[in-house]
Write an enzyme that holds these catalytic residues in place. Sequence first.
Site, mmCIF file in Angstrom:
data_model
loop_
_atom_site.group_PDB
_atom_site.id
_atom_site.type_symbol
_atom_site.label_atom_id
_atom_site.label_comp_id
_atom_site.label_asym_id
_atom_site.label_seq_id
_atom_site.Cartn_x
_atom_site.Cartn_y
_atom_site.Cartn_z
ATOM 1 N N SER A 148 0.782 -1.238 0.000
ATOM 2 C CA SER A 148 0.000 0.000 0.000
ATOM 3 C C SER A 148 0.811 1.282 0.000
ATOM 4 C CB SER A 148 -0.963 0.012 1.194
ATOM 5 O OG SER A 148 -1.945 -0.996 1.042
ATOM 6 N N VAL A 149 2.124 1.206 0.225
ATOM 7 C CA VAL A 149 2.903 2.442 0.096
ATOM 8 C C VAL A 149 2.803 2.980 -1.327
ATOM 9 C CG1 VAL A 149 4.524 1.851 1.936
ATOM 10 C CG2 VAL A 149 5.058 1.221 -0.415
#
Length: 580
Positions: free
Chosen positions: A303-304
């Site tokens: 998710s970064v």
Amino acid sequence: MPAVFLLFSRRRGVSGQKSSFLKTPVPPRRSAIATTVREPARSRVYIAMLAFFLVFGAIGGRLVALGLHQEEDGSSYVAANKKIMARPDILDRNGEILATDIKSWSLYAEPRKIPDPDEVFEGLISVLPELNKPLIEKRLRSDAGFIWLKREISSVQKEQIHSLGLPGVDFMDETQRFYPGGNTVSHVLGTVNVDGRGISGIEKYIDEAWLNDLRDLGFSSKEGLEPVKLSIDLRAQYAVRDELKRAMEHYKAQAAVGIVLKVDTGEVVAMTSLPDFDPNDRSEALKPDRLNRATAGVFEMGSVFKGITVAMALDSGKVSIDDSFDARNPIRASGKTISDFHGKRRILSVPEIFIYSSNIGTAKMMLAAGIEQQKSFLKHLGLTERLGGELPERAMPLLPPRWNELAAMTISFGHGLSVTPLHTAVAAATLVNGGKLIEPTFLPRSKEEADKIAKQVISKETSDAVRYLNRLNVLEGSGRRAAVPGYDVGGKTGTAQKIKNGQYLEGVYLNSFLASFPMYDPQYVVLLMLDEPQKLEGQYYATAGWNVVPTTAAVIRRIAPMLGVKPNFTGDDETIPVRY
């Protein structure tokens, strides 16, 4: 002979009385003249041939003699003339020594000069038990002129062997590479081989950049070699490694990565990959788990990547920070289902998609901007090509075989595209520094030098929006445990499921947190990763917010004062203007 006599007779006739020969000369026979000329010429050829045979015979004999004594002469030459090329000191940005040359000795023997091999062998193994091998004993009994016994022995070992007075055994003065910090900066520095040549890391870069050229010119002295200064700050490097090592032990993780990057110059201030190795024992570097994961490993970052997708969508002009997307139902594409981890099951605004880490909302945001926009944006951020920089160990990203709609949606939230952690840190610096892509470096670089090579890849307005969202995520989202009073930390969590046998494994995570500080005027990016951390007693999950996020707070708390970042406790630092 008759032909010669005839010629002499005619000459006497000319000088003496008149003769009938003068009136009616008789021409000599052709065969007689040819024979007269050929005889001396043939003699000279025979003499020349004999001379060549003698010369080449002498050369051939010498070559045979050299061949019979090749081992002694060649090896003795090596022993007498072998000198390891001096290497420059390597310093951190503050002048602390990271690598230097120290004096050492190597042990060798000349078996032909050994009267009693048994005595010599017993004496050697009494000091160096590792030489107790049949091969060493056999070589000591051989007729060799020179053999190495052990390279790089200590001064104590040298004195002990010297005191034994073993005939045919001697020492050679050499230099040995020494790394005072041991494991601390191992993956950045790399290693050298026994002959003092760089084989990895900055050591190899130095050789390829200019040191090999000096060797070719016959230069071997250390005098005149300027130290090589790195961008690494040894204090910050130690702090990052120390906190990650503690986190690995506390959360029982398999591996860890830490990177600190200066956002306005691209300088790598700290970089560690665990497990690491002691470059003073180069054999440790060969172990399979000692890979430099920061630059030579590629990973699905999870998710970064959502921060990159949001920036792409906003910068395209097709999405505004005030827009909303329906995240009530999962998305079906190519037989796969995309859903949210603890989704809100409602319409979410762009900031909510970011702080609640919605896969559904992120995928729809990407579709609004378009697949081609995604490809172009990732390319401009350098995420589809090999990263630049000095380290030789730089992996190429793994791109999807077919960049279709499903691949584009999964890439939007960090799956289906694998990049190195340093790729991710450089992209994050671009998103928060005003939109300038700056190639990373492990050498000092000024702001002015960085500005000359910087590429404006996103607008400043997009960068402002990303800073706002990152700060909001630490204030209200999954990054709350990263808050450090006075340092205005912002960032995005990533919990990527790991793949085994082509399947994503539930509960087996590669966790990361991509942070920047201070968000009102970003100076540093911090990327930390933990591989397969375990859920602790009393914790609900093993996701990033529970382990790598608090570890990031501990790192920033330690390194910020070292790096000269002054804390701000006024409270005004939480306001980030966003123009859209």
